[in-house]
Design an enzyme around this catalytic site. Sequence first.
Site, PDB file in Angstrom:
ATOM      1  NE  ARG A  42       4.127  -7.635   3.869  1.00  0.00           N
ATOM      2  CZ  ARG A  42       4.861  -6.543   3.768  1.00  0.00           C
ATOM      3  NH1 ARG A  42       5.868  -6.341   4.606  1.00  0.00           N
ATOM      4  NH2 ARG A  42       4.610  -5.656   2.836  1.00  0.00           N
ATOM      5  CE  LYS A 199       5.212  15.282  -3.903  1.00  0.00           C
ATOM      6  NZ  LYS A 199       6.672  15.178  -3.706  1.00  0.00           N
ATOM      7  N   GLY A 352      -0.513   1.439   0.036  1.00  0.00           N
ATOM      8  CA  GLY A 352      -0.507   1.541   1.493  1.00  0.00           C
ATOM      9  C   GLY A 352      -1.689   2.324   2.040  1.00  0.00           C
ATOM     10  N   GLY A 375       4.657  -1.972  -3.691  1.00  0.00           N
ATOM     11  CA  GLY A 375       5.493  -1.613  -4.851  1.00  0.00           C
ATOM     12  C   GLY A 375       5.254  -2.528  -6.038  1.00  0.00           C
TER      13      GLY A 375
HETATM   14  P1  ADP Z   1      -1.324   4.916  -1.813  1.00  0.00           P
HETATM   15  O1  ADP Z   1      -0.424   4.723  -0.617  1.00  0.00           O
HETATM   16  O2  ADP Z   1      -2.633   4.214  -1.627  1.00  0.00           O
HETATM   17  O3  ADP Z   1      -0.637   4.557  -3.103  1.00  0.00           O
HETATM   18  P2  ADP Z   1      -0.684   7.743  -1.960  1.00  0.00           P
HETATM   19  O4  ADP Z   1       0.447   7.542  -0.999  1.00  0.00           O
HETATM   20  O5  ADP Z   1      -0.325   8.079  -3.345  1.00  0.00           O
HETATM   21  O6  ADP Z   1      -1.688   6.488  -1.904  1.00  0.00           O
HETATM   22  O7  ADP Z   1      -1.604   8.956  -1.464  1.00  0.00           O
HETATM   23  C1  ADP Z   1      -2.238   8.998  -0.211  1.00  0.00           C
HETATM   24  C2  ADP Z   1      -2.090  10.327   0.459  1.00  0.00           C
HETATM   25  O8  ADP Z   1      -2.527  11.383  -0.377  1.00  0.00           O
HETATM   26  C3  ADP Z   1      -2.903  10.410   1.722  1.00  0.00           C
HETATM   27  O9  ADP Z   1      -2.031  10.629   2.829  1.00  0.00           O
HETATM   28  C4  ADP Z   1      -3.828  11.606   1.496  1.00  0.00           C
HETATM   29  O10 ADP Z   1      -4.005  12.418   2.658  1.00  0.00           O
HETATM   30  C5  ADP Z   1      -3.094  12.382   0.437  1.00  0.00           C
HETATM   31  N1  ADP Z   1      -4.005  13.249  -0.321  1.00  0.00           N
HETATM   32  C6  ADP Z   1      -5.138  12.879  -0.943  1.00  0.00           C
HETATM   33  N2  ADP Z   1      -5.747  13.946  -1.500  1.00  0.00           N
HETATM   34  C7  ADP Z   1      -4.990  15.023  -1.199  1.00  0.00           C
HETATM   35  C8  ADP Z   1      -5.110  16.428  -1.482  1.00  0.00           C
HETATM   36  N3  ADP Z   1      -6.135  16.921  -2.183  1.00  0.00           N
HETATM   37  N4  ADP Z   1      -4.143  17.240  -1.021  1.00  0.00           N
HETATM   38  C9  ADP Z   1      -3.104  16.740  -0.309  1.00  0.00           C
HETATM   39  N5  ADP Z   1      -2.931  15.432  -0.025  1.00  0.00           N
HETATM   40  C10 ADP Z   1      -3.875  14.587  -0.449  1.00  0.00           C
HETATM   41 MG    MG Z   2       1.053   5.954   0.254  1.00  0.00          MG
END
Ligand code: ADP
Ligand code: MG
Length: 397
Positions: A42, A199, A352, A375
């Site tokens: 950053r 999620k 992230g 965010g």
């Molecule tokens: P980002 O930070 O890029 O927005 P998220 O935080 O929403 O992404 O999701 C990333 C996480 O989701 C990772 O830690 C990954 O391990 C988890 N993940 C991906 N697929 C699955 C799955 N099928 N079951 C459980 N966790 C999962």
């Molecule tokens: Mg994440």
Amino acid sequence: MMKVLRFADLVAQGQVQGKRVFIRADLNVPQDDAGRITEDTRIRASVPCVKMALDAGAAVMVTSHLGRPTEGEFKPEDSLAPVAERLGELLGRPVKLVSGWVDGVQVAPGEVVLLENCRLNKGEKKNNEELARKMAALCDIFVHDAFGTAHRAEASTYGIAQFAPVACAGPLLAAEIDAISKALANPKRPLVAIVAGSKVSTKLTILQSLAKNVDGLIVGGGIANTFMLAAGLKIGKSLAEPDLVDEAKAVIAAMQARGAAVPIPEDVVCAKTFAADAPATVKAATGVADDDLILDIGPKTAGRLAEQLKAAGTIVWNGPVGVFEFDAFAHGTETIARAIAASDAFSIAGGGDTLAAIAKYGIEQDVGYISTGGGAFLEVLEGKTLPAFEILARRAA
Ligand code: ADP
Ligand code: MG
């Protein structure tokens, strides 16, 4: 998208020479227990704006938040002192740190000072008008260059932009605005979005908003599991949110009504436990057992999605499609990452864990734009107008 004044244009027009310039940067870097900076992306990303102002002959003030201090209570660990030192190294000149700066700052043209952690000021987070007016009075030109805070309306990000004589976007913020409009406002089609991760609940608004705009909506990860439920498939013990099946069905219907689709996985990679060393088994999407955990999309699904990505005009990516932290369940995410890298499409990625996946496969140079604001990027995908963009556009009108 909206039109904002750009600092680079003011510089090119010779309007910055001798002016007092206040730059709101995002210098919120991670530190270890001893206060040493562990990762300085950053700070490095903020250097071009500071250099631009110095080279133009401005008297330069820079500030940022760092951590989550209590307003009005200075603690040494909240100080920007380590940042001042690092910024000085990068600029090749000492950077003086100034505290208690709200009522006046001494700085001459050609000089740069760092103003102590702006979140120490009482009224910062609530965008207090008196504080914002005082900050605005410090400068002739306010430059917003902190995309990571663009979704917040605070005194040093919003109020100051209302009251400063001139308010404009710095080069980093302008680059984000350009990439976002290229991807979402005027995309080369087909526009394909990948929304994956753990999620549905955290990304439901994104799915609903993108369903109105994209030609293909690829779901993955825990989000795909909920969509598989919506499609009537069994998912065993996989991470999913059964409460949101109706919302998932509505997203599928909204896409179908536009002649577009949400591809549901045809095969998946399953395990019996959530562990790095759990044996991985590829199964048809119709063959998931009651005690299975789906931890990745299968190779057929990944291959089909890769083809779709290669043919895309624009790609928006947020979220890994599997538990990519475990190598046995990383194949889907790696395939998607490599397809994005190989595609001629303009691609934009953020989030992230998405950035961690991009780093893991070393495809940084092959992604059109990697957003720096977690965010803020997600709120853009939700279709919200960020406060920073709104006020800068209003000031440009
Ligand atoms: P980002 O930070 O890029 O927005 P998220 O935080 O929403 O992404 O999701 C990333 C996480 O989701 C990772 O830690 C990954 O391990 C988890 N993940 C991906 N697929 C699955 C799955 N099928 N079951 C459980 N966790 C999962
Ligand atoms: Mg994440």
